[in-house]
Design an enzyme around this catalytic site. Structure first.
Site: not given
Lengths: 232, 84
Positions: A92, A209, A211
């Site tokens: 990002c 993302h 994560e």
């Protein structure tokens, strides 16, 4: 050799305004990958065997998202490490920093919608022969969250043709069945590109993302494979 | 050394979509204005001391290359005027 001797320690570089740094640390920790939060002014630790540029709004997105962080002194160290083959992943805002610092090709700019978009998307794995995608099959469709206002991938047509020829596109936004269509493109990215490799496969950036979709406690775990790139 | 103001204007390259400009145009049209198109640009005014106007322009040019513009998506122009 004892296991500790080959332990991977990923430096997660924090800038003022980074806000996905701790999420990344928790996600890596869940995968058994050692990670350390590193304030950018302190530099990259000598023992770092991986570098993650996390999401957020470094320097308040002043000038252009990622532009100021890309020109901060720590990025000279990141470029050096990247050139030495250290795995470097930008997520990002980290992807914006990666492209602004010219670690990766193209630019991430204002979404075609002119709005900040926070939603789940599906992406198709375009090249499964990289550390960041080896956990997937080529053509596999995975679900990832996006949260960005400047994620539209822009690059010249010639450059994009070269990237395609060199298999450097990692992910494209797609429909649930894998079809790459304008409707599945959340931000107007050229050819639906969601993530690309740098000059070498140890450097990668993506707007979604991984994560945020790694811990089983919060649902699906499709993002784990990307983070496992640090183990390769 | 002479004082100069170098004005750097950074624009999106022709053909690169500008969603903010499009949104601004639509807002003007909602207010009842008629217009064909709208382009926006960022303008940076740099006060600096230099040996000559060319020297000032060269420095502003380098600043644009390195930071103010992103060559992937932007064109830029530099104008130099003596500073009062």
């Amino acid at each position: 050799m004892p296991r500790e001797a080959i332990r991977v320690t990923v430096a997660i570089v924090q800038f003022g305004g980074s806000n996905c740094d701790r999420d990344a640390e928790r996600a890596l920790d869940h995968l058994g990958i050692d990670a350390e939060l590193v304030w950018h002014e302190d530099g990259i630790p000598d023992d770092a065997s991986g570098i993650l540029l996390p999401g957020g709004f470094s320097y308040g997105d002043y000038l252009r998202a990622g532009a100021i962080a890309a020109n901060s002194p720590v990025m000279a160290e990141v470029r050096e490490a990247a050139a030495d083959g250290t795995p470097v992943l930008g997520v990002c805002n980290g992807a914006q920093i990666g492209s602004e610092s010219r670690l990766t090709p193209g630019a991430f700019t204002t979404n075609a919608s002119a709005r900040f978009q926070c939603e789940r998307v599906t992406v198709r794995v375009e090249n499964a022969d990289t550390p960041w995608t080896a956990a997937y099959e080529e053509g596999e469709v995975i679900e990832l969250p996006i949260a960005h206002g400047e994620g539209r991938f822009e690059v010249t047509d010639d450059r994009l043709a070269t990237l395609n020829d060199e298999d450097r596109v990692l992910f494209r936004y797609c429909e649930a069945d894998g079809a790459v269509t304008p409707a599945a493109n959340p931000n107007g990215s050229k050819e639906n590109v969601a993530g690309v490799l740098g000059e070498r496969e140890n450097v990668a950036v993506l707007m979604p993302h991984p994560e945020r979709i790694t811990l089983p406690d919060v649902g699906k775990t499709d993002g784990q494979g990307v983070l496992r790139g640090f183990e390769a | 050394m002479t004082g100069y103001t170098a004005t750097v204007t950074v624009r999106l390259k022709q053909g690169v979509l500008d969603p903010e400009a499009e949104t601004t145009k639509q807002a003007l049209e909602r207010l009842g204005f008629e217009l064909e198109s709208l382009r926006s640009a960022d303008r940076f005014e740099l006060d600096l001391d230099a040996e000559s106007a060319d020297d000032a322009a060269d420095r502003a040019d380098e600043m644009a290359e390195r930071l103010l513009a992103n060559p992937t998506i932007h064109d830029y122009a530099v104008e130099v005027e003596p500073r009062e």
